[in-house]
Design a protein around this motif. Structure first.
Motif, PDB file in Angstrom:
ATOM      1  N   LEU A   1      53.539  36.430  39.797  1.00  0.00           N
ATOM      2  CA  LEU A   1      53.746  35.102  40.370  1.00  0.00           C
ATOM      3  C   LEU A   1      52.740  34.840  41.490  1.00  0.00           C
ATOM      4  CD1 LEU A   1      55.515  32.517  40.711  1.00  0.00           C
ATOM      5  CD2 LEU A   1      56.867  33.840  42.354  1.00  0.00           C
ATOM      6  N   ALA A   2      52.542  35.836  42.348  1.00  0.00           N
ATOM      7  CA  ALA A   2      51.597  35.663  43.455  1.00  0.00           C
ATOM      8  C   ALA A   2      50.174  35.438  42.941  1.00  0.00           C
ATOM      9  CB  ALA A   2      51.652  36.884  44.369  1.00  0.00           C
TER      10      ALA A   2
ATOM     11  N   CYS B   1      56.729  30.326  36.168  1.00  0.00           N
ATOM     12  CA  CYS B   1      55.867  30.382  37.358  1.00  0.00           C
ATOM     13  C   CYS B   1      55.424  28.968  37.752  1.00  0.00           C
ATOM     14  CB  CYS B   1      54.647  31.255  37.095  1.00  0.00           C
ATOM     15  SG  CYS B   1      55.005  33.034  36.994  1.00  0.00           S
ATOM     16  N   ALA B   2      55.037  28.176  36.762  1.00  0.00           N
ATOM     17  CA  ALA B   2      54.628  26.802  37.050  1.00  0.00           C
ATOM     18  C   ALA B   2      55.772  26.000  37.671  1.00  0.00           C
ATOM     19  CB  ALA B   2      54.143  26.127  35.765  1.00  0.00           C
ATOM     20  N   GLU B   3      56.974  26.215  37.154  1.00  0.00           N
ATOM     21  CA  GLU B   3      58.129  25.464  37.664  1.00  0.00           C
ATOM     22  C   GLU B   3      58.401  25.794  39.125  1.00  0.00           C
ATOM     23  OE1 GLU B   3      62.946  24.988  36.762  1.00  0.00           O
ATOM     24  OE2 GLU B   3      61.599  25.736  35.203  1.00  0.00           O
ATOM     25  N   VAL B   4      58.392  27.062  39.479  1.00  0.00           N
ATOM     26  CA  VAL B   4      58.748  27.424  40.865  1.00  0.00           C
ATOM     27  C   VAL B   4      57.592  27.172  41.831  1.00  0.00           C
ATOM     28  CG1 VAL B   4      60.435  29.113  40.060  1.00  0.00           C
ATOM     29  CG2 VAL B   4      58.127  29.885  40.655  1.00  0.00           C
ATOM     30  N   LEU B   5      56.351  27.195  41.326  1.00  0.00           N
ATOM     31  CA  LEU B   5      55.194  26.949  42.180  1.00  0.00           C
ATOM     32  C   LEU B   5      54.884  25.458  42.321  1.00  0.00           C
ATOM     33  CD1 LEU B   5      52.805  29.761  40.899  1.00  0.00           C
ATOM     34  CD2 LEU B   5      54.004  29.714  43.101  1.00  0.00           C
ATOM     35  N   GLY B   6      55.381  24.659  41.380  1.00  0.00           N
ATOM     36  CA  GLY B   6      55.111  23.226  41.422  1.00  0.00           C
ATOM     37  C   GLY B   6      53.679  22.890  41.091  1.00  0.00           C
ATOM     38  N   ARG B   7      53.056  23.722  40.241  1.00  0.00           N
ATOM     39  CA  ARG B   7      51.670  23.479  39.822  1.00  0.00           C
ATOM     40  C   ARG B   7      51.476  24.076  38.442  1.00  0.00           C
ATOM     41  NH1 ARG B   7      47.339  27.481  42.503  1.00  0.00           N
ATOM     42  NH2 ARG B   7      46.341  26.936  40.532  1.00  0.00           N
TER      43      ARG B   7
ATOM     44  N   ALA C   1      49.416  34.142  40.026  1.00  0.00           N
ATOM     45  CA  ALA C   1      49.390  32.802  39.443  1.00  0.00           C
ATOM     46  C   ALA C   1      49.270  31.739  40.535  1.00  0.00           C
ATOM     47  CB  ALA C   1      50.647  32.575  38.612  1.00  0.00           C
ATOM     48  N   ALA C   2      49.898  31.992  41.683  1.00  0.00           N
ATOM     49  CA  ALA C   2      49.804  31.049  42.791  1.00  0.00           C
ATOM     50  C   ALA C   2      48.378  30.956  43.312  1.00  0.00           C
ATOM     51  CB  ALA C   2      50.747  31.468  43.912  1.00  0.00           C
ATOM     52  N   ARG C   3      47.657  32.087  43.280  1.00  0.00           N
ATOM     53  CA  ARG C   3      46.273  32.108  43.782  1.00  0.00           C
ATOM     54  C   ARG C   3      45.284  31.517  42.776  1.00  0.00           C
ATOM     55  NH1 ARG C   3      47.856  37.374  45.174  1.00  0.00           N
ATOM     56  NH2 ARG C   3      46.642  38.197  43.416  1.00  0.00           N
ATOM     57  N   THR C   4      45.519  31.792  41.487  1.00  0.00           N
ATOM     58  CA  THR C   4      44.499  31.505  40.478  1.00  0.00           C
ATOM     59  C   THR C   4      44.884  30.406  39.489  1.00  0.00           C
ATOM     60  OG1 THR C   4      45.354  33.139  38.907  1.00  0.00           O
ATOM     61  CG2 THR C   4      43.797  33.922  40.590  1.00  0.00           C
ATOM     62  N   GLY C   5      46.186  30.123  39.383  1.00  0.00           N
ATOM     63  CA  GLY C   5      46.634  29.178  38.364  1.00  0.00           C
ATOM     64  C   GLY C   5      46.627  29.746  36.968  1.00  0.00           C
ATOM     65  N   VAL C   6      46.482  31.090  36.863  1.00  0.00           N
ATOM     66  CA  VAL C   6      46.384  31.749  35.563  1.00  0.00           C
ATOM     67  C   VAL C   6      47.343  32.932  35.519  1.00  0.00           C
ATOM     68  CG1 VAL C   6      44.866  33.038  33.997  1.00  0.00           C
ATOM     69  CG2 VAL C   6      43.988  31.064  35.251  1.00  0.00           C
TER      70      VAL C   6
ATOM     71  N   ASP D   1      65.708  32.617  38.748  1.00  0.00           N
ATOM     72  CA  ASP D   1      66.306  32.730  40.081  1.00  0.00           C
ATOM     73  C   ASP D   1      65.475  33.653  40.971  1.00  0.00           C
ATOM     74  OD1 ASP D   1      68.254  31.137  39.030  1.00  0.00           O
ATOM     75  OD2 ASP D   1      69.895  32.590  39.285  1.00  0.00           O
ATOM     76  N   VAL D   2      65.035  34.777  40.418  1.00  0.00           N
ATOM     77  CA  VAL D   2      64.252  35.742  41.193  1.00  0.00           C
ATOM     78  C   VAL D   2      62.896  35.164  41.534  1.00  0.00           C
ATOM     79  CG1 VAL D   2      63.140  38.009  41.110  1.00  0.00           C
ATOM     80  CG2 VAL D   2      65.498  37.744  40.312  1.00  0.00           C
ATOM     81  N   LEU D   3      62.242  34.507  40.577  1.00  0.00           N
ATOM     82  CA  LEU D   3      60.951  33.900  40.834  1.00  0.00           C
ATOM     83  C   LEU D   3      61.059  32.785  41.872  1.00  0.00           C
ATOM     84  CD1 LEU D   3      59.424  33.674  37.241  1.00  0.00           C
ATOM     85  CD2 LEU D   3      58.931  35.384  39.015  1.00  0.00           C
ATOM     86  N   ARG D   4      62.116  32.011  41.808  1.00  0.00           N
ATOM     87  CA  ARG D   4      62.283  30.914  42.769  1.00  0.00           C
ATOM     88  C   ARG D   4      62.426  31.467  44.185  1.00  0.00           C
ATOM     89  NH1 ARG D   4      66.131  28.397  40.290  1.00  0.00           N
ATOM     90  NH2 ARG D   4      64.824  26.835  39.289  1.00  0.00           N
ATOM     91  N   GLU D   5      63.190  32.529  44.345  1.00  0.00           N
ATOM     92  CA  GLU D   5      63.339  33.150  45.663  1.00  0.00           C
ATOM     93  C   GLU D   5      62.020  33.723  46.156  1.00  0.00           C
ATOM     94  OE1 GLU D   5      65.949  36.664  47.877  1.00  0.00           O
ATOM     95  OE2 GLU D   5      66.418  36.079  45.831  1.00  0.00           O
ATOM     96  N   ALA D   6      61.290  34.376  45.229  1.00  0.00           N
ATOM     97  CA  ALA D   6      60.003  34.964  45.603  1.00  0.00           C
ATOM     98  C   ALA D   6      58.994  33.883  45.984  1.00  0.00           C
ATOM     99  CB  ALA D   6      59.452  35.811  44.462  1.00  0.00           C
TER     100      ALA D   6
END
Length: 283
Positions: A146-147, A207-213, A149-154, A274-279
């Protein structure tokens, strides 16, 4: 009394909290370094023993009727550590022992199962009353994904069409303690995991859902995955291990959703989302 070994680890802390809830005032935390454990639930005894010290471990398990033996994290020493704890439990007169193993440990293609297979075989010949809780993957294993994906979008994976029946660490910990303290079946082997198996396109969507991207799922071969992870700063050994795990997933090693954990808990297992959303809230 019941004991949790390796109680200062991620799984151990959760199991200790669950044990204290189920058996208040009747729990022993066995740790190598009490300073790493920090605060403990009320009524928990803290005893010091290393997995490599049979005498100290037997002393730590004195007066204990049931033990949750969490697997050692020291690759190369794991089997010897487990044998030491099993021998110490026998020395201490422990009535029953639950061991946290790997999924389908006797037949799986996963890179890490050989140590667990050897431990299960040793436990079966130990003379102890035992049960095995084979843990599928933890949801939390994908927090670094997830982290990234947050940095790279991939989201990169070499798992192909493979699926993973993961569950949260807290679910596994609760299942382990339920197994240790509930109705007992000597020699039982449980395949613990989440209620549903997911695939990596689904993980990318979560990942996209919890990151909003947007998060692009990019399937790659194992060599490419290793190269990409190393380029991102992952040590070579860690990258090779991740690629080997994905190869096992591609072969179906983590795909089986048996429902055994949810049935033992008496509730659905915690969703990955749930775990991804918290993270994601902590990124």
């Amino acid at each position: 009394m019941i004991a949790v070994t390796a109680a200062s680890g991620h799984l151990g802390r959760l199991a200790l909290a669950e044990a204290a809830r189920v058996r208040p005032g009747e729990v022993v935390a066995v740790v190598r370094d009490p300073a790493r454990l920090g605060s403990v639930p009320d009524g928990v005894q803290v005893r010091t023993a290393d997995y490599g010290d049979r005498t100290a471990m037997a002393a730590a398990l004195s007066g204990v009727g049931g033990v949750l033996m969490i697997s050692s994290s020291e690759v190369g020493n794991r089997v010897e550590h487990h044998r030491t704890v099993i021998d110490a439990a026998r020395d201490a007169g422990v009535a029953k022992l639950v061991y946290t193993s790997a999924p389908r440990a006797t037949t799986s293609p996963l890179v890490l199962v050989a140590d667990h297979k050897a431990t299960e075989e040793y436990l079966a010949d130990s003379g102890l009353s035992w049960a095995v809780a084979r843990h599928n993957w933890y949801h939390e294993n994908y927090v670094p994904t997830l982290a990234q994906a947050a940095r790279t979008g991939v989201l990169l994976s070499a798992a192909g069409d493979g699926r993973v029946a993961s569950a949260s660490r807290a679910d596994f910990a609760a299942g382990d303690i339920a197994l240790l303290t509930g109705p007992w079946q000597d020699g039982a082997v449980y395949e613990f995991g989440g209620d549903q198996a997911w695939d990596f396109p689904q993980l990318a969507d979560w990942c996209a859902e919890v990151l909003g991207r947007p998060v692009e799922y990019r399937p790659v071969d194992t060599a490419t995955l290793v190269a990409e992870l190393v380029a991102a700063g992952v040590p070579e050994g860690g990258a090779q291990f991740a690629a080997a795990v994905d190869a096992g997933i591609a072969q179906g090693a983590l795909a089986e959703a048996t429902g055994e954990l949810g049935r033992l808990l008496g509730r659905p297992t915690t969703p990955m989302l749930d775990v991804l959303r918290e993270a994601a809230a902590g990124l």
